[in-house]
Each structure stands twice: as C-alpha cells, then as structure tokens.
Write a protein that holds these residues in place. Structure first.
Motif, PDB file in Angstrom:
ATOM      1  N   CYS A  52     -58.381   0.520 -41.994  1.00 21.40           N
ATOM      2  CA  CYS A  52     -57.122   0.935 -42.625  1.00 21.40           C
ATOM      3  C   CYS A  52     -56.794   2.404 -42.407  1.00 21.40           C
ATOM      4  O   CYS A  52     -55.792   2.735 -41.802  1.00 21.40           O
ATOM      5  CB  CYS A  52     -57.216   0.615 -44.109  1.00 21.40           C
TER       6      CYS A  52
ATOM      7  N   GLY B  86     -52.917   2.905 -47.798  1.00 20.94           N
ATOM      8  CA  GLY B  86     -52.451   1.559 -48.101  1.00 20.94           C
ATOM      9  C   GLY B  86     -53.000   0.894 -49.339  1.00 20.94           C
ATOM     10  O   GLY B  86     -52.259   0.377 -50.174  1.00 20.94           O
ATOM     11  N   GLN B  87     -54.329   0.858 -49.479  1.00 26.08           N
ATOM     12  CA  GLN B  87     -54.911   0.087 -50.574  1.00 26.08           C
ATOM     13  C   GLN B  87     -54.852   0.850 -51.893  1.00 26.08           C
ATOM     14  O   GLN B  87     -54.759   2.067 -51.918  1.00 26.08           O
ATOM     15  CB  GLN B  87     -56.366  -0.231 -50.264  1.00 26.08           C
TER      16      GLN B  87
ATOM     17  N   ARG C 234     -47.657  -6.929 -42.120  1.00 24.17           N
ATOM     18  CA  ARG C 234     -47.504  -7.459 -43.475  1.00 24.17           C
ATOM     19  C   ARG C 234     -46.148  -8.063 -43.790  1.00 24.17           C
ATOM     20  O   ARG C 234     -45.133  -7.683 -43.198  1.00 24.17           O
ATOM     21  CB  ARG C 234     -47.763  -6.315 -44.453  1.00 24.17           C
TER      22      ARG C 234
ATOM     23  N   GLN D 119     -52.620  -8.322 -48.266  1.00 26.17           N
ATOM     24  CA  GLN D 119     -53.839  -8.337 -47.471  1.00 26.17           C
ATOM     25  C   GLN D 119     -54.276  -9.735 -47.065  1.00 26.17           C
ATOM     26  O   GLN D 119     -53.482 -10.519 -46.584  1.00 26.17           O
ATOM     27  CB  GLN D 119     -54.957  -7.661 -48.269  1.00 26.17           C
TER      28      GLN D 119
HETATM   29 MO   LIG Z   1     -54.903  -1.029 -45.553  1.00 22.97          MO
END
Ligand SMILES: [Mo]
Ligand SMILES: Nc1nc2c(c(=O)[nH]1)N[C@H]1C(S)=C(S)[C@@H](COP(=O)(O)OP(=O)(O)OC[C@H]3O[C@@H](n4cnc5c(=O)[nH]c(N)nc54)[C@H](O)[C@@H]3O)O[C@H]1N2
Ligand SMILES: Nc1nc2c(c(=O)[nH]1)N[C@H]1C(S)=C(S)[C@@H](COP(=O)(O)OP(=O)(O)OC[C@H]3O[C@@H](n4cnc5c(=O)[nH]c(N)nc54)[C@H](O)[C@@H]3O)O[C@H]1N2
Ligand code: SF4
Length: 706
Positions: free
Chosen positions: A139, A334-335, A584, A590
């Motif tokens: 990521c 992102g996460q 995405r 995810q």
């Molecule tokens: Mo990610």
C-alpha cells in the motif's frame, strides 16, 4: 445486549485513512451510525461508513476459536485455552525444529497503533523471530521510501487536508478520491469555489477526474515520464523557483540534466498525453500562487513506485512548493491506520517511533524499553511478498500468524500465494469473519471489532485520533491485544493487554524517534480533535504542518532524486495486448471480507466486473454483462463486462474486492519495486475473451431452448 436508554459514543469509522468522525448510537438492540463533524471535516460519511455498524452483530460473526486438528479435517470450535495452548505448542515445535525464523507474523494497516506496536514486540520479544511484515507493503511502502529519501521523514500529508480548499492548484496523480474517500471531495468543491484548479492523472475518466479542470488520461505505468516532462516544461518556461531551490534543496542540477531529455513530444509518445495538455498542466501548476502535488496508489503500486513518487516530489520541490502555505507534496495514505501502522514496528525493517532495525542506536533505545539486550533483538525480516513466497522453500517460514489482512484475495499472484499458504505447517488467523485466508487456517481466533474496543489511529494527515469503545464485545470474541498478551505469556513474556497501558508504553518507545508520540495522551486527543505528530512532550502543540523552516534531513535541505523513466515490468505484446490495471469501487473495502457481508453494498456491487472500452469489447465480440475470461501470464479470472468510454481503449480495469474466480489478483504481476518491495498491482499485460458458457450452463441453455 443489556443496555438501558440511548447511549451515544463519539468515535470514528472502521475503514479508510480519512477516519471520518462517527457517533455510534446504541438503544436497546439497535445500533445506529451518525455522521459527526471532526477537525475541519464538516461531517459526512460514505456508503461504507454509513453501513459499518451492520457488521457488529452480523450472523456470520466468529464467536468461538476454531481449530483444525488434521490438515484434511474441518475447523472445530474449541475453548480459548485450548486454542492458545495448541498454537503455542505448534510454534514451539516448529521453532525447535527449524529455528526461530520459521515463524512469520503478518500484520495490517487497519490495526490500531497499540496493536501494531504490540504485534511488532510480540514477534521480536516473545517469538524472537525477524519475520514480520504487513499489508502496508502492498500500500504505502513506495510513498514512504520516496518521502524519506527526499524529506528525511514519511508523514503522508505534511499538512492538514483542509489546506486543499485554499490551494490554487492541485495535481492529483492516480487517486480516485471521489470513490475511495468521498467526503474529501468537500475540500475540492471549496477549492473550486475559491477559483482553484484540479488536474487529475488517471488512465480512467473516474468520478474524480470528471470533477477536474483537466484530466490527463495517462498510459498505465508511465508516471515518471509525465513528472519529468512537466518539470522539463517548467524549466523551459522559467516557472521553477530558483531562490527556493538554492536555499532549501540539494542536487537540483542532476535532476535538471535528467529532465532535459523529456521534451513534450517525447513525453506525449510515452504517456499518450497530448503536448498541449502537458503544457497547460505545467503552467497551471507553475503559475499558481499555491499548489499541491498529491500521489496515491496509481503511480505507487508499480515496480518503479519509488521513482514515480520521487519524480513528482522533484516537480513539487523545483516549483518551490514544499513547506509553503497551502502547497507541497503529499501521499494519500489508504488504510484506517495506514500511517500509524507504518510507524510502530510491524514492518520488517522497523522499530517503534519509525526507528530503523539496522541502526545500532535505535536498537539500543528499543531494547531498553523492552527490557532485553540489544543483541537479543532480531534483525530485518523479509518484506511481505517474499515472506509469503518463502513458504515451502529452504529456510522459508513454516508457520504464519495473520492479524488484519486477507492475502488470499489481496496479495499479488494470489493463486500462487494461496498454494503457498496451504503448505504451511501452521496458519493462525485472527479475524472477526471467516475471511478467505481464515478459511485455510489451522487456528482461527475471533477478535473484537472496532466499536467494541479502544485504541488510537493516525489518519492520513498524521493526526492521531481515538476510537472509543461504544458497546460490549460480542460474546466469545477477544481483542487482538488480549490475544497477543495471552500468547506472549506462553513464551515467557509479560505484555500489557489494555489499550491505554500499551499506548503509554508506545509513547515512551516512540520518544526521540521520527514519529514521536511522547506528548500525546487519550485525554489530549479528545480535547483537541486529535494531535498531529511529532509531539515530543505534553506541552508541545503537535505539528499540523511540516517543513515550514527545514526538512527532516541531516542538513535540513530536501534532496532531489534524479529519475529516468523505465517501462513497466510487463508491457502489452501480441499475445497479451491490453494493459490490465486494478483498484477500487466505492461500495467495497479492500479484500471485501467486511463489505461483501453488508446487504446494501453487496447489492450495489455484487460481483467481479471488468471495465472495457466499447471499441475494445466490440473487437472481442463482448457485450455488456457478458462473462469475460481474463488472462495473464499468472493465470485467469472471470468478471462481468462493464462497457464504458471512460477507460482508455488499450486498458482494462478490474477491482480487487472479490473472491474465488473473481479475484483480480489471480492476474497481477508480483514483481516488486527494488527499494520498497511494493508489487506492481497497477500494470501488467492481459488478454480478454468472451467466456464460453461452461458445460452446466450450456446444458441449462439447451434445456430452456427445448
Ligand atoms: Mo491500501
Ligand atoms: N471504496 C474504497 N475506498 C478505499 C479503499 C477501498 O478498498 N475501497 N481502500 C483504502 C486504501 S487501503 C487505499 S490504499 C486507498 C486507495 O485509494 P486510490 O489510490 O484512490 O485507489 P485505487 O483505486 O487503487 O487507484 C487510484 C486510481 O489509480 C488509477 N491508475 C491505475 N493505473 C495507473 C497508472 O499507471 N498511473 C496513474 N497515475 N494512475 C493509475 C486507477 O484507474 C484508479 O482510478 O483507498 C482507501 N479507500
Ligand atoms: N490487485 C490489487 N491488489 C491490491 C491492491 C490493489 O489496488 N490492487 N491494493 C493493496 C492495498 S493498497 C492494500 S491496503 C491491501 C489490503 O488488503 P488486505 O490486507 O487483505 O486488507 P483487508 O481486506 O482490509 O483485510 C483485513 C482483514 O482483517 C480483518 N480485520 C479488520 N480489522 C481487524 C482488526 O483490527 N483485527 C483483526 N484481527 N482483523 C481485522 C478484516 O475482516 C479482513 O478480513 O490490498 C492490496 N492488494
Ligand atoms: S470515507 Fe473512509 S473513513 Fe469516511 S466513511 Fe468512508 S470509509 Fe469511512
């Protein structure tokens, strides 16, 4: 659940790095979600956030540990005591037979800071293995490596998101924020209203690109040529900031020489972006009073992701943007805890506080906090893909513990990784659902979900926030912290399992490191709408904006990195004529373990799809909704055709959220960036054909015709 009345808890969304403010309202048996303004964020959630609470009492929720006693047997419910005993004794056996590094640990950027910290400590202190890495390798690792090389530090955004609204021009490279972080679009709307411009670089005309002033529809994998080309024009048209370059940076001459060969006609040939658009973009950026260059997974998830980011940093530095008001370079994490998750030691080469595991001084500092000798601390382990790929190989791992990831769906070359995982002597997965990876495990540990536990996360701005516990844990589930502490005891290590106590230890461990949390407390976070690191002491205000006076390098100057464009590892050819890129959809998160279980999201996007340009589809005899066979040198997958003129004719796009034959990662190329070890999720060569109906379906067609 025995609650009385209506209890509202201020917390945050369980999903992405935006960490939108959320209220959980519990009334009798009902659990509801409200949007909550937080920081500069007006309040507002995306469809995933709105529906997140549905998973808290979902019928498929795991509530008992499961064990597979024999490899060919099924998973059976057992007590926690038996599960922990089984895992500990299997680990001991494998380590005795094959050495400590026979056990690997795989973490996730969704884990809280406390969990990420304890997981790293668990691997190194309890298991004494060097083999720990995490999904952030898939990521943010390219962004991190490029930022550290240029700025001496890696904080994805060195300024608050709200600065976007005041910026005169934003160049957004390979990011589809309108679908991946929809509420962020409020800042771009404000920016537009203030007269600012937005340039989006994407092979697809995404909803984000549709909101832009200018869309550069780039050929996949050619980002560094674009960045060099824009800088070439900026040099030629004297848009660069010579005074800034002189005062605040080093090594511009090398970059200037490198970009001299990226004249617009050549860059148009490489990137497919018309010269006129290149010139317009360079002028918009170079002539604005303030400007930002933001990158995301598009340019980063490539076998040259570090170079791509470095090339865009060069552009931002040459224009004199970094450290100036409403300006600079940033990478969009992102996460949920993508930022904090890469600071506290679940990465193979890293120790808490963003310290380096190979640095003797850093090792001593952490060994002291952990009460061990520096010599007992293992060295760097293998990066994620290599660790997974080492299974079944000489000196590879034999056992693996997974916390917060679903690599059967999300790792590149997934069929190969799945086959590797099946060969493990021991696979342990902590999850709240039976993910595709958990389904292969020898032991599955049911963990609590976000609203049932407390912990801090660091959002994409570097703002440390607090998720609060809003309701009691589902019966039978335990927090990852409790699980790690229970396992650690079996290896003679005594760990805290309370989030506050772990955070107190993390603060001490991070003190003096690049990501210094020493001055951050739960109380401050609540009072101050989060605290930005670095924050070395309780009377320190934290730093929303970095680099205003100096960079975090030894001499305070930012360092240019000359970049030469090179091809993707695999380019289309006669046999595999199309570019395949992956990414995405708005409705899924995810690997989909969570969102594929939410009715509304499942109905919005029920199955794997492939975006194809109508002209390409026609030449392959493919119509809307046809089942398409997708093939690459790694394998094949199937997906429903989605015809759209928003994609380049030479490119197809497959989202990676689906399981089984719909896995985009059955196709992807696991080749990694030499520095960051990030896989090339965004570019490989593919071919498509109309899937002939299988014998069963052919038979049923026949039957219905008869
Ligand atoms: Mo990610
Ligand atoms: N709905 C939703 N939101 C999410 C997530 C999710 O799974 N679902 N995940 C979160 C996480 S962990 C992350 S990392 C972020 C990711 O957020 P983004 O980076 O916005 O997401 P992606 O869709 O992976 O990729 C962005 C864009 O890159 C484009 N692209 C493909 N190839 C190239 C290329 O060669 N060059 C350029 N310039 N662009 C290219 C794709 O067309 C795509 O539109 O989203 C977060 N938010
Ligand atoms: N082809 C392709 N592949 C990609 C990408 C791409 O763009 N294209 N993007 C990559 C990126 S950017 C990322 S971030 C990865 C993400 O991919 P994964 O690492 O697979 O991430 P998730 O699907 O979020 O997996 C999290 C799993 O852990 C569980 N979980 C969530 N929170 C917790 C927790 O606190 N504790 C425990 N024990 N379990 C938890 C969830 O239920 C889920 O099963 O995928 C990568 N893979
Ligand atoms: S944008 Fe991200 S944090 Fe906000 S509601 Fe959606 S998934 Fe949650």
């Amino acid at each position: 659940m025995a609650t009385t009345g209506r209890i509202t808890t201020a917390t945050h969304c369980p999903y992405c790095a935006l960490q939108c403010g959320m209220n959980i309202v519990v009334e009798d048996e009902r659990i509801e979600v409200e949007a909550r303004p937080f920081g500069a964020h007006q309040g507002g959630l995306c469809q995933k956030g709105w529906t997140a609470a549905e998973l808290l009492r979902h019928p498929e929720r795991l509530t008992q540990p499961l064990l597979r006693a024999r490899k060919d047997g099924g998973l059976q419910p057992v007590t926690w005591e038996d599960a922990v005993d089984f895992i500990a004794s299997r680990i001991r056996e494998l380590q005795r037979q094959y050495g400590r590094d026979a056990i690997g640990v795989f973490g996730g950027g969704g884990l809280t800071n406390e969990k990420a910290y304890l997981l790293g400590k668990f691997a190194r202190v309890a298991l004494k293995t060097s083999q720990i890495d995490y999904n952030g390798r898939f990521c943010m690792s390219s962004a991190a490596a490029a930022s550290i090389a240029a700025f001496g530090i890696d904080r994805g955004l060195p300024f608050p998101l709200a600065d976007i609204a005041q910026s005169q021009c934003v160049l957004l490279v390979g990011s589809n924020l309108a679908e991946t972080m929809p509420p962020v679009m409020q800042y771009f709307q404000a920016q537009r209203a203030n007269g600012g411009s937005l340039i989006v670089v994407d092979p697809r005309l995404t909803p984000t690109a549709a909101a832009a002033t200018l869309h550069l529809q780039i050929t996949p994998g050619t980002d560094s040529a674009l960045a060099n080309g824009l800088l070439h024009i900026a040099v030629r048209e004297r848009l660069i900031d010579a005074v800034y370059i002189e005062q605040r940076t080093s090594r511009f001459d090398a970059v200037k020489r490198a970009v001299a060969r990226y004249w617009p006609a050549r860059v148009e040939r490489i990137t497919g972006i018309p010269e006129k658009q290149l010139e317009l973009a360079a002028r918009l950026l170079g002539m604005s009073a303030s400007a930002m260059v933001l990158t995301a997974r598009g340019p980063e998830q490539q076998s040259k992701g570090v170079e791509n980011v470095a090339a865009f940093i060069n552009l931002a530095l040459a224009l004199g943007l970094c450290g100036k008001p409403y300006s600079g370079h940033g990478c969009l994490t992102g996460q949920g805890n993508g930022q904090g998750g890469r600071e506290h030691g679940q990465k193979a080469d890293q120790l808490p506080g963003y310290r380096k595991i190979e640095n003797p001084e850093h090792r001593r500092a952490i060994a002291q906090i952990w009460g061990i000798e520096e010599s007992e601390l293992p060295g760097a382990g293998k990066p994620a893909y290599e660790m997974l790929d080492s299974i079944g190989q000489e000196r590879g791992i034999r056992g693996l513990l997974v916390f917060g990831s679903n690599p059967v769906v999300s790792a590149p070359r997934a069929a190969h990784i799945e086959e590797r995982l099946r060969r493990l002597d021991l696979l342990v997965v902590s999850d709240f659902f039976l993910s595709e990876t958990a389904a292969l495990a020898d032991a599955v540990l049911p963990s609590t979900q976000w609203a049932e536990e407390e912990g801090t996360l660091t959002n994409l701005e570097g703002r440390v926030i607090l998720r609060r516990r809003a309701l009691p844990p589902a019966a039978g589930a335990r927090s990852d912290l409790e699980i790690l502490a229970a396992l650690a005891t079996r290896f003679g290590a005594n760990f805290q399992s309370d989030a506050r106590a772990v955070f107190a230890e993390l603060r001490r461990a991070s003190s003096g490191g690049a990501a210094d949390y020493a001055g951050i407390t739960y109380e401050r976070i609540k009072k101050e709408q989060g605290v930005f690191w670095p924050c070395p002491s309780e009377d320190h205000p934290g730093m929303p904006r970095l680099f205003t006076n100096r960079f975090a390098t030894a001499d305070g100057r930012a360092l240019f990195q000359p970049v030469e464009y090179r091809h993707a590892a695999e380019e289309p050819d006669a046999e595999f004529p199309l570019y395949l890129t992956t990414g995405r959809l708005a409705a899924h998160y995810q690997s989909g373990t969570q969102t594929r279980r939410v009715e509304k999201l499942k109905n919005t996007a029920p199955e794997a799809l492939v975006e194809i340009h109508p002209a390409t589809a026609r030449s392959h005899g493919i119509a809307e909704n046809d089942e398409v066979l997708l093939e690459t040198r790694r394998g094949s997958a199937t997906a429903k055709a989605r015809l759209t003129t928003s994609i380049r004719i030479d490119t197809i796009f497959v989202p990676f959220h689906f399981a089984a034959r719909g896995r985009a990662n059955l196709l992807t190329n696991p080749v990694t960036d030499p520095v960051s070890k990030m896989p090339e999720f965004k570019v490989c060569a593919a071919k498509i054909s109309k899937q002939n109906p299988g014998p069963e379906r052919a038979a049923s067609f026949g039957a219905s015709a008869a």
